[in-house]
Write an enzyme that holds these catalytic residues in place. Structure first.
Site, mmCIF file in Angstrom:
data_model
loop_
_atom_site.group_PDB
_atom_site.id
_atom_site.type_symbol
_atom_site.label_atom_id
_atom_site.label_comp_id
_atom_site.label_asym_id
_atom_site.label_seq_id
_atom_site.Cartn_x
_atom_site.Cartn_y
_atom_site.Cartn_z
ATOM 1 N N LYS A 95 0.818 -1.142 0.057
ATOM 2 C CA LYS A 95 0.198 -0.074 0.144
ATOM 3 C C LYS A 95 0.880 1.529 0.091
ATOM 4 C CE LYS A 95 -3.897 1.808 2.874
ATOM 5 N NZ LYS A 95 -4.726 1.517 3.895
ATOM 6 N N SER A 171 -9.621 1.744 2.834
ATOM 7 C CA SER A 171 -8.572 2.534 1.967
ATOM 8 C C SER A 171 -7.706 1.505 1.351
ATOM 9 C CB SER A 171 -7.920 3.538 2.717
ATOM 10 O OG SER A 171 -7.224 2.931 3.916
ATOM 11 N N SER A 195 -9.611 -0.703 7.396
ATOM 12 C CA SER A 195 -9.240 -0.416 5.789
ATOM 13 C C SER A 195 -8.350 -1.674 5.278
ATOM 14 C CB SER A 195 -8.282 0.681 5.818
ATOM 15 O OG SER A 195 -8.649 1.933 5.654
HETATM 16 N N1 GLN Z 1 -12.871 4.010 6.246
HETATM 17 C C1 GLN Z 1 -12.199 4.513 7.463
HETATM 18 C C2 GLN Z 1 -11.877 5.832 7.258
HETATM 19 O O1 GLN Z 1 -12.320 6.503 6.135
HETATM 20 C C3 GLN Z 1 -10.965 3.710 7.866
HETATM 21 C C4 GLN Z 1 -9.736 4.017 6.925
HETATM 22 C C5 GLN Z 1 -8.641 3.318 7.646
HETATM 23 O O2 GLN Z 1 -8.765 2.369 8.314
HETATM 24 N N2 GLN Z 1 -7.330 3.606 7.273
HETATM 25 O O3 GLN Z 1 -11.266 6.632 8.059
#
Ligand code: GLN
Length: 533
Positions: A95, A171, A195
């Site tokens: 990532k 993400s 994420s």
């Molecule tokens: N979807 C969550 C957010 O928008 C989690 C993001 C993450 O876990 N990095 O913050």
């Protein structure tokens, strides 16, 4: 069967025994990327050829030269009789939120478009030392802010390999898409609110968020430092265990990394689930969505096929000798998203202060009046709208006069969420659970552009995952079936601190007992096309 379908365990075993060379594995992986990935995400995407709509677009940047050098080194070690490591020759994607020395690391943001870090993140370094081949950097929501990967500044954003008109989740959407599309066997993701697990569920792969501190955050660009966890993404539970084995452990460069010894995660998979106490909670059967008129939490059902998969998994585990404990109360889980809104925004605003166009990254090309002006313009041009929204909200929530009402209060609710789990896992308490079994998400993957732009709705796709982040607990999402549209369903196991072994054991037992179920033979759409060719 193509080389790309092999598990990481199989690849490493074949490479170590000399049946396969790391070079052959690398060539196969690159061929698959060229066949299904399409144009890489970039900051200046022009109009897209319609054929590209059916591509995966997981990668932002390939690191072919690096991977070739790593493959050569693995093959050299094999012929010299040296130990090439437990991930010998295994293709991995990273990532693009982890630093890799000398290779652009962007966080999918314009503000870092040209940043070449002078050092490598610890989990990436550990993968390299274990013999993995780093194929490249994969796309994500900008600074990991999102649940669909659509907020990336690098377009096209990744698609879901099961159905390219749908998002892969986020993400870590580039990570899970690259693994589901068999471009790589493993990917390194991060999980702050879900994420790793949410996109794993959407893409039909395994995603593990370790205990907070189990895997070093050194070299991970911080979003919400008290919640961020790097972790493995794989196609099988044993591959996730293998990858965790490689990346877990104490790191003197991260003061929050834990000194608790790691265990042999692969070995413990075999212990089975006989006697394991698996909890089901009524607080994970619905989505608690706010009514903006009244401020009350409204209740929405989760997708029926997902609840059925969870119950089916419970019965599979019961047949294997696990004890199912029903009605475990986790009542504060419903406040997890509001709490996360506050905690994560405050920490994000603080962490993003460092991007100012002075030392590295993007700098506004226009003539500026003074330093303030330079910083203001750079940030206005460099950050996308989701990042700006989070900075504004974080500044507001932590400002004098508001912090007591929001931030301090959110920390208290966070402690209550943790206490619910302490009660459920207490070995002398009423429930004495080893793991909690829940859905990973309330729905399967949504269509592109359906939710994007509605930041609250988007955030709520983490409802089932985010409590584990608040509590710091390990949790894993494993594939649990397909819905009527052939979109993957994820089920989640949450465990006590540092008991990754328990959640992996439960996931493995379920996976092995259901290998013959019909849905497991269905392939993602991008791979079906490939077979049809
Ligand atoms: N979807 C969550 C957010 O928008 C989690 C993001 C993450 O876990 N990095 O913050």
């Amino acid at each position: 069967m193509s080389l790309n379908q092999l598990s990481a365990l199989e690849v490493a075993a074949h490479v170590r025994s000399g049946e396969l060379s790391a070079r052959e594995v690398l060539e196969a992986s690159l061929a698959q990327i060229h066949a299904v990935d399409g144009v890489p995400g970039s900051l200046d995407q022009k109009s897209l050829d319609p054929a590209e709509e059916q591509k995966v677009h997981a990668f932002i940047r390939l690191t072919e030269d690096l991977a070739h050098r790593q493959a050569e080194e693995v093959d050299r070690k094999i012929s010299a009789g040296e130990d090439p490591g437990i991930l010998a020759g295994v293709p991995v994607s990273i990532k693009d939120i982890f630093t890799l020395q000398g290779v652009e690391t962007t966080a999918a943001s314009r503000i870092l478009y040209n940043f070449k870090p002078p050092y490598t993140a610890t989990p990436v370094q550990k993968l390299i030392e274990a013999g993995a081949l780093i194929l490249g950097k994969v796309n994500l929501d900008e600074f990991t802010f999102g649940s669909s990967s659509e907020s990336s500044a690098f377009k096209p954003a990744p698609n879901n390999p099961w159905e390219t008109s749908h998002v892969p989740g986020g993400s870590s959407g580039g990570s899970t898409a690259s693994v589901a599309a068999e471009e790589v066997a493993l990917s390194l993701g991060t999980d702050t609110g879900g994420s790793i697990r949410q996109p794993a569920a959407f893409c039909g792969v395994v995603g593990l968020k370790p205990t907070y501190g189990r895997v070093s955050r050194y070299g991970l660009m911080a979003f919400s430092s008290s919640l961020d966890c790097p972790g493995p993404i794989a196609r099988t539970v044993s591959d996730a265990a293998l990858m965790l084995q490689a990346i877990a452990g104490t790191d003197p460069k991260d003061s929050t990394s834990s000194v608790v010894p790691t265990s042999n995660y692969l070995e413990s998979l075999k212990e089975g689930v006989k006697g394991l106490r698996v909890g089901l909670s009524p607080d994970y059967t619905h989505l608690f969505y706010p009514d903006f008129e009244t401020g009350e939490l409204g209740i929405e059902s989760i997708q029926k096929e997902i609840s059925e998969s969870v119950l089916h998994a419970a019965s599979v585990l019961a047949d294997l000798g696990a004890e199912i404990v029903e009605n475990v109360p986790l009542p504060n889980a419903k406040y997890s998203i509001p709490t996360y809104f506050v905690v994560s925004r405050v920490e994000a605003a603080s962490n993003l202060h460092r991007f100012d166009g002075v030392k590295y990254g993007y700098r506004t090309p226009v003539e500026v009046e003074d330093l303030q002006d330079l910083i203001r313009r750079t940030r206005a041009e460099g950050f996308g709208s989701e990042a700006k929204l989070r900075i504004l909200m974080g500044m507001y929530l932590s400002s004098e006069g508001f912090a007591a009402n929001y931030y301090q209060r959110a920390l208290k609710v966070r402690a209550m969420i943790r206490r619910d789990f302490d009660r459920a896992f207490d070995p002398h308490g009423e429930y004495r659970l080893d793991v909690v079994l829940t859905p990973t998400t309330a729905t399967t993957a949504f269509k592109r552009n359906d939710i994007f732009g509605n930041t609250v709705r988007m955030q709520y796709s983490d409802q089932m995952t985010v409590s584990a982040n608040h509590a710091g607990l390990p949790a894993v999402s494993v594939p649990g079936g397909l819905d009527a549209d052939n979109l993957p369903i994820g089920i989640q196991f949450i465990g006590p601190d540092f008991r990754e072994d328990l959640i992996l054991r439960a996931g493995y037992a379920y996976e092995q007992a259901t290998l013959d179920e019909a849905w497991r033979a269905v392939r993602p759409a991008v791979l079906r096309q490939e077979v049809a060719k």
